[in-house]
Scaffold this motif. Structure first.
Motif, PDB file in Angstrom:
ATOM      1  N   THR A 234      50.359 -25.665 -32.325  1.00 23.26           N
ATOM      2  CA  THR A 234      51.346 -24.590 -32.424  1.00 23.26           C
ATOM      3  C   THR A 234      51.695 -24.241 -33.867  1.00 23.26           C
ATOM      4  N   LYS A 235      51.348 -25.091 -34.820  1.00 23.68           N
ATOM      5  CA  LYS A 235      51.605 -24.771 -36.226  1.00 23.68           C
ATOM      6  C   LYS A 235      50.516 -23.872 -36.791  1.00 23.68           C
ATOM      7  N   SER A 236      49.265 -24.259 -36.580  1.00 21.72           N
ATOM      8  CA  SER A 236      48.153 -23.474 -37.127  1.00 21.72           C
ATOM      9  C   SER A 236      47.754 -22.326 -36.221  1.00 21.72           C
ATOM     10  N   LYS A 237      48.205 -22.373 -34.965  1.00 13.17           N
ATOM     11  CA  LYS A 237      47.806 -21.388 -33.936  1.00 13.17           C
ATOM     12  C   LYS A 237      46.292 -21.438 -33.695  1.00 13.17           C
ATOM     13  N   LYS A 238      45.725 -22.622 -33.861  1.00 14.26           N
ATOM     14  CA  LYS A 238      44.294 -22.812 -33.662  1.00 14.26           C
ATOM     15  C   LYS A 238      44.043 -23.700 -32.453  1.00 14.26           C
ATOM     16  N   LEU A 239      42.947 -23.403 -31.764  1.00 13.44           N
ATOM     17  CA  LEU A 239      42.526 -24.262 -30.664  1.00 13.44           C
ATOM     18  C   LEU A 239      41.939 -25.529 -31.271  1.00 13.44           C
ATOM     19  N   VAL A 240      42.471 -26.690 -30.887  1.00 15.74           N
ATOM     20  CA  VAL A 240      42.018 -27.956 -31.465  1.00 15.74           C
ATOM     21  C   VAL A 240      41.168 -28.763 -30.500  1.00 15.74           C
ATOM     22  N   GLY A 241      40.961 -28.230 -29.303  1.00 17.36           N
ATOM     23  CA  GLY A 241      40.099 -28.943 -28.369  1.00 17.36           C
ATOM     24  C   GLY A 241      40.153 -28.354 -26.983  1.00 17.36           C
ATOM     25  N   THR A 242      39.189 -28.744 -26.180  1.00 24.52           N
ATOM     26  CA  THR A 242      39.177 -28.454 -24.750  1.00 24.52           C
ATOM     27  C   THR A 242      38.741 -29.723 -24.032  1.00 24.52           C
ATOM     28  N   ALA A 243      39.129 -29.837 -22.787  1.00 27.72           N
ATOM     29  CA  ALA A 243      38.725 -30.979 -21.968  1.00 27.72           C
ATOM     30  C   ALA A 243      38.355 -30.473 -20.585  1.00 27.72           C
ATOM     31  N   VAL A 244      37.319 -31.041 -20.021  1.00 30.84           N
ATOM     32  CA  VAL A 244      36.896 -30.672 -18.671  1.00 30.84           C
ATOM     33  C   VAL A 244      37.846 -31.323 -17.666  1.00 30.84           C
ATOM     34  N   ILE A 245      38.371 -30.520 -16.751  1.00 33.77           N
ATOM     35  CA  ILE A 245      39.279 -31.025 -15.718  1.00 33.77           C
ATOM     36  C   ILE A 245      38.727 -30.639 -14.344  1.00 33.77           C
ATOM     37  N   GLY A 246      39.512 -30.863 -13.294  1.00 39.86           N
ATOM     38  CA  GLY A 246      39.053 -30.594 -11.946  1.00 39.86           C
ATOM     39  C   GLY A 246      39.190 -29.144 -11.546  1.00 39.86           C
ATOM     40  N   ASP A 247      38.899 -28.874 -10.278  1.00 40.57           N
ATOM     41  CA  ASP A 247      38.871 -27.517  -9.741  1.00 40.57           C
ATOM     42  C   ASP A 247      40.232 -27.154  -9.135  1.00 40.57           C
ATOM     43  N   GLY A 248      40.693 -25.931  -9.419  1.00 36.78           N
ATOM     44  CA  GLY A 248      41.944 -25.449  -8.848  1.00 36.78           C
ATOM     45  C   GLY A 248      43.180 -26.035  -9.466  1.00 36.78           C
ATOM     46  N   PRO A 249      43.254 -26.135 -10.808  1.00 38.82           N
ATOM     47  CA  PRO A 249      44.466 -26.684 -11.424  1.00 38.82           C
ATOM     48  C   PRO A 249      45.612 -25.684 -11.373  1.00 38.82           C
ATOM     49  N   ASP A 250      46.826 -26.193 -11.298  1.00 45.78           N
ATOM     50  CA  ASP A 250      47.983 -25.300 -11.251  1.00 45.78           C
ATOM     51  C   ASP A 250      49.145 -25.814 -12.077  1.00 45.78           C
TER      52      ASP A 250
END
Length: 337
Positions: A234-250
């Motif tokens: 939230t400081k740099s407004k940059k994406l710092v990563g992604t992670a694979v998760i399951g199907d249909g998250p809410d």
């Protein structure tokens, strides 16, 4: 005078111990308990009141209040119009329910659960949160692409903040700023609640259709419909990563003490636990929960996670979900081993 050789050994040992503590793996989680709950309606958000051991469960036209120590429903706030979520101002002893079909918020007393008034909002208020610095209640209105700001001292709507698309869930940083997923544009927008304005939105691609969002340590965790969690600084407004998760998250949660984030995945009935491994975010555990367990809340005091699920009759063509089977609704309690 201290022996220099012994002192150096002590320093090396302290550094090694510190390094081991820093590198401690994320805890392993398991389903600890399943608590049957009455009612055959669907549901949306869950809200936790740690101090009073209350779990608020949205159930269509009502809110059920469960005592988390006994597993018993101790109150019900009925006659609502399409409940989405509940927000709490513990200091003032008030709760707030977002009514999607009523374009309103219902105010109730946290001790007696008696309804005290109704407040008009934008169209189809969905997510609802408490912002602690200003003491405001915020509803995120999916039908009008805006946010209603309610002064919880006077229980009046004092402002409307336009956002750049359809708002989904949001979280406050505790310092007057709020971050909200913009579902139809795959963005996270920052709001300045002190000055009641938007500070703009940033992309969280490759994540698509973000729904649940959690905040912690200047980081936003957004769960997305294409089986990814997008992680934004939230400081740099940059994406710092992604992670694979399951199907249909809410839903998304973050445990600051354990330093892990969670995604509840209703389509495949799993809970993804996301942590840092060698400096990079990744799913460190996939826990089987129950199909339809797409909504959750974390109790920051006990570190327990609550999810709601039910067995479903098959969905009709074009439907995401069928109808819950009568008598099958259950609260799942998940915690570290």
């Amino acid at each position: 005078m201290r022996n220099s050789h012994s002192y150096r050994l002590l320093l090396v040992g302290a550094v090694l111990v510190s390094g081991l503590a820093h590198a401690a793996p994320a805890p392993r989680y398991e389903v600890l308990k399943r608590i049957p709950v009455a009612g055959d309606e669907g549901w949306d958000y869950l809200t936790i009141d740690s101090a009073n051991h209350h779990l608020y469960i949205s159930r269509g036209g009502r809110v059920a209040v469960m005592n988390t120590l006994t597993g018993k429903v101790v109150a019900e706030i009925g006659k609502q119009q399409g409940v989405h979520g509940v927000a709490l101002n513990a200091k003032l002893g008030r709760g707030y329910i977002s009514n999607g079909r009523g374009n309103s918020v219902t105010v109730f007393n946290l001790k007696s659960f008696a309804v005290t008034q109704s407040i008009s909002t934008g169209m189809n208020p969905d997510a609802i949160i408490f912002e602690p610095k200003t003491g405001c209640i915020l509803t995120f209105n999916g039908g009008s692409n805006d946010v209603t700001v309610i002064d919880s001292k006077t229980n009046t709507a004092i402002s409307t903040i336009r956002v750049s698309g359809r708002p989904e869930f949001a979280a406050a940083d505790g310092n007057g700023h709020v971050f909200v997923n913009i579902e139809d544009k795959s963005m996270v927008e920052e709001l300045d609640i002190v000055n009641r304005k938007s500070l703009g939105a940033v992309s969280i691609a490759p994540g698509e259709e973000p729904s649940g969002l959690a905040y912690g340590k200047h980081t936003v965790f957004s769960v997305c419909g294409n089986k990814l969690m997008s992680i934004l600084d939230t400081k740099s407004k940059k994406l710092v990563g992604t992670a694979v998760i399951g199907d249909g998250p809410d839903a998304a949660c973050y445990d600051s003490k354990m330093d892990v984030a969670f995604a509840s995945n209703g389509q495949d009935g799993t809970l993804s636990v996301v942590g840092k491994v060698n400096g990079k975010y990744k799913s460190v555990q996939t826990l089987t929960t129950q199909k339809s367990a797409r909504t959750m809340i974390l109790d920051p005091v006990t570190h327990l996670i609550y999810l709601i699920a039910a067995d479903y009759v098959p969905a009709a063509p074009g439907q995401r979900w069928g109808r819950p089977k009568p008598g099958s609704a259950v609260i799942l309690v998940v915690g570290p081993k």
